[in-house]
Design a protein around this motif. Structure first.
Motif, PDB file in Angstrom:
ATOM      1  N   ARG A  49      39.045   6.198  58.598  1.00 56.24           N
ATOM      2  CA  ARG A  49      40.443   6.437  58.970  1.00 56.24           C
ATOM      3  C   ARG A  49      41.396   6.208  57.794  1.00 56.24           C
TER       4      ARG A  49
ATOM      5  N   PRO B  71      41.998  12.787  55.984  1.00 58.16           N
ATOM      6  CA  PRO B  71      43.307  13.385  56.257  1.00 58.16           C
ATOM      7  C   PRO B  71      43.721  13.120  57.718  1.00 58.16           C
ATOM      8  N   LYS B  72      45.014  13.074  57.952  1.00 54.62           N
ATOM      9  CA  LYS B  72      45.541  12.767  59.294  1.00 54.62           C
ATOM     10  C   LYS B  72      45.004  13.711  60.359  1.00 54.62           C
ATOM     11  N   ARG B  73      44.815  14.959  59.998  1.00 56.42           N
ATOM     12  CA  ARG B  73      44.309  15.943  60.956  1.00 56.42           C
ATOM     13  C   ARG B  73      42.914  15.567  61.449  1.00 56.42           C
TER      14      ARG B  73
ATOM     15  N   VAL C 239      41.604  12.451  61.343  1.00 57.20           N
ATOM     16  CA  VAL C 239      41.720  11.194  62.080  1.00 57.20           C
ATOM     17  C   VAL C 239      42.196  11.484  63.506  1.00 57.20           C
ATOM     18  N   ALA C 240      43.089  12.436  63.664  1.00 58.16           N
ATOM     19  CA  ALA C 240      43.580  12.782  65.008  1.00 58.16           C
ATOM     20  C   ALA C 240      42.464  13.261  65.922  1.00 58.16           C
TER      21      ALA C 240
ATOM     22  N   ASP D 222      40.935  10.487  67.856  1.00 64.70           N
ATOM     23  CA  ASP D 222      41.780   9.900  68.903  1.00 64.70           C
ATOM     24  C   ASP D 222      41.944  10.792  70.136  1.00 64.70           C
TER      25      ASP D 222
END
Length: 90
Positions: A75, A79-81, A83-84, A87
């Motif tokens: 995490r 990249p944030k994408r 990691v999303a 979730d």
């Protein structure tokens, strides 16, 4: 030795002898883990000053905890994408 990357960024490295893993940790986590159990956690050479933490593996390893540490490392690097995607509801 195996190393795991996301988008060419390391997040876990396995030692040459396979007895330990080294992974990225959030600020403040490395000293907390090492202080809590110095027989299990250590400050690795080279990347330790950057906050990475080492974990000895073998008999008695808490694999669930180790999995959580690996996910935390991922995490921090991914990249944030990506990691999303972790979730999202199952």
């Amino acid at each position: 030795a195996p190393a795991f990357r996301v988008r060419d960024k390391l997040f876990v490295m396995v030692s040459e002898d396979g007895r330990s893993l080294t992974m990225k940790a959030a600020p403040g986590v490395q000293p907390m883990l090492v202080a809590s159990d110095p027989d299990r956690f250590f400050v690795p050479r080279y990347v330790g000053p950057k906050g990475w933490v080492g974990v000895w593996v073998g008999p008695g390893t808490d694999w669930e905890e180790l999995g959580e540490l690996v996910e935390d490392s991922y995490r921090l690097v991914a990249p944030k994408r990506l990691v999303a995607l972790l979730d999202r509801p199952a």
